[in-house]
Design an enzyme around this catalytic site. Sequence first.
Site, mmCIF file in Angstrom:
data_model
loop_
_atom_site.group_PDB
_atom_site.id
_atom_site.type_symbol
_atom_site.label_atom_id
_atom_site.label_comp_id
_atom_site.label_asym_id
_atom_site.label_seq_id
_atom_site.Cartn_x
_atom_site.Cartn_y
_atom_site.Cartn_z
ATOM 1 N N HIS A 147 0.831 -1.203 0.000
ATOM 2 C CA HIS A 147 0.000 0.000 0.000
ATOM 3 C C HIS A 147 0.868 1.256 0.000
ATOM 4 O O HIS A 147 0.503 2.268 -0.627
ATOM 5 C CB HIS A 147 -0.926 -0.004 1.215
ATOM 6 C CG HIS A 147 -2.070 -0.959 1.078
ATOM 7 N ND1 HIS A 147 -3.108 -0.756 0.199
ATOM 8 C CD2 HIS A 147 -2.330 -2.143 1.702
ATOM 9 C CE1 HIS A 147 -3.967 -1.746 0.284
ATOM 10 N NE2 HIS A 147 -3.520 -2.604 1.181
ATOM 11 N N TYR A 148 1.999 1.203 0.699
ATOM 12 C CA TYR A 148 2.918 2.335 0.678
ATOM 13 C C TYR A 148 3.338 2.630 -0.763
ATOM 14 O O TYR A 148 3.277 3.780 -1.232
ATOM 15 C CB TYR A 148 4.141 2.034 1.541
ATOM 16 C CG TYR A 148 5.212 3.099 1.475
ATOM 17 C CD1 TYR A 148 5.042 4.321 2.097
ATOM 18 C CD2 TYR A 148 6.398 2.872 0.772
ATOM 19 C CE1 TYR A 148 6.021 5.309 2.033
ATOM 20 C CE2 TYR A 148 7.378 3.846 0.704
ATOM 21 C CZ TYR A 148 7.188 5.061 1.338
ATOM 22 O OH TYR A 148 8.163 6.033 1.252
ATOM 23 N N GLY A 149 3.761 1.581 -1.489
ATOM 24 C CA GLY A 149 4.176 1.759 -2.876
ATOM 25 C C GLY A 149 3.049 2.224 -3.762
ATOM 26 O O GLY A 149 3.229 3.098 -4.625
ATOM 27 N N ASP A 153 2.791 -4.361 5.609
ATOM 28 C CA ASP A 153 3.054 -3.625 4.374
ATOM 29 C C ASP A 153 4.555 -3.524 4.118
ATOM 30 O O ASP A 153 5.026 -3.715 2.996
ATOM 31 C CB ASP A 153 2.436 -2.235 4.481
ATOM 32 C CG ASP A 153 2.070 -1.671 3.124
ATOM 33 O OD1 ASP A 153 1.160 -2.220 2.484
ATOM 34 O OD2 ASP A 153 2.707 -0.683 2.710
ATOM 35 N N SER A 182 0.368 3.940 -2.855
ATOM 36 C CA SER A 182 0.020 5.331 -2.542
ATOM 37 C C SER A 182 1.036 6.294 -3.141
ATOM 38 O O SER A 182 0.670 7.388 -3.610
ATOM 39 C CB SER A 182 -0.072 5.529 -1.029
ATOM 40 O OG SER A 182 1.202 5.383 -0.391
#
Length: 326
Positions: free
Chosen positions: A139-141, A278, A143
């Site tokens: 999700h970090y990537g 994550d 976003s």
Amino acid sequence: MRVLVTGGTGFLGGHLVEELGKAGFEAVVFARSSSNTAQLEKAGVEVRRGAFGDASSLRRACEDVDAVIHAAGGGVVRETADYYRGNTESTKALLASLTTQRDFVLISSVAAHGPATRHRRGFARPVAWEGDADAPTSHYGRSKRQAELLCAQASNVRTTVLRPPALYGDGEYRMVPLFRLAQRGIVPTVHPEGTVSLLSGRDCARAAVRALQSDHDGGTYFVAEPQPITRRAMAQAIASFAGHRRVLAIPPAVIRAAADVSERIARWRGQRAAFNGDKAADMCAPHQSCDPSKAVNTFAWSAKDRFVDLAPAIGRAYQAKGWLPS
């Protein structure tokens, strides 16, 4: 030139303010009302308070500045939605506040691309480069990738996206647990023969400043040390701080289980988990590496620091700060 810096109170932000000053630019820092900015203000840096959710404060922050470096972003979160608030929505709000600015530099991440899967000439193992299709695994990537797409759609400003890998330096806390394990006699790593790219906070800041100074058409650029290193070499460099080179190879399943435990403990304590599922998703990919040659050629920039040389000094700096026992 006056440059607005978001995330100016953080590890990378401090380097950005310093490198902008060295280049003859004037840094202006956008900070939350609760942020401790005493050190910045003591150094004569103008601080403009506000929040990404407050459009009027963003417009005031962007007044009378020539460029923006967006280095704020959500990497440590309580819930998944925080990644998108901290990375995607903040970028959208900033871009909407720009009127007369010439440049917008987004500090993104190699995670926006995802694991490296293709070989390139001059590299022994797979590396990511700008011509590859993006497939973020976290999700970090995702976003960060969505924030990049917003930059690509902006028509009123030159947007430059920088994709650094994991940043290191004596003020970056996230590697402290590995140095602490080194003091206990061993450093764990997953995929020992897999590769990682690394970059010091100082070199990342220098790349952002060079992006402002360079005559280019914007776009996306990987920024990193010239060559990736194996995960084993990274672990051994950290272990050398404690006078040994002992590395423990652990399977990805153990990493994922440890991340789950970390999240559960953080929730029980009402805190944010620095290490979560994550992060594990990105960490468990064999190759988190990239080719920085496009940035090197376009910006006349190259990374000066090397993690394998600086790891012992970083460990000693952590001790000086009290982050590690002497």
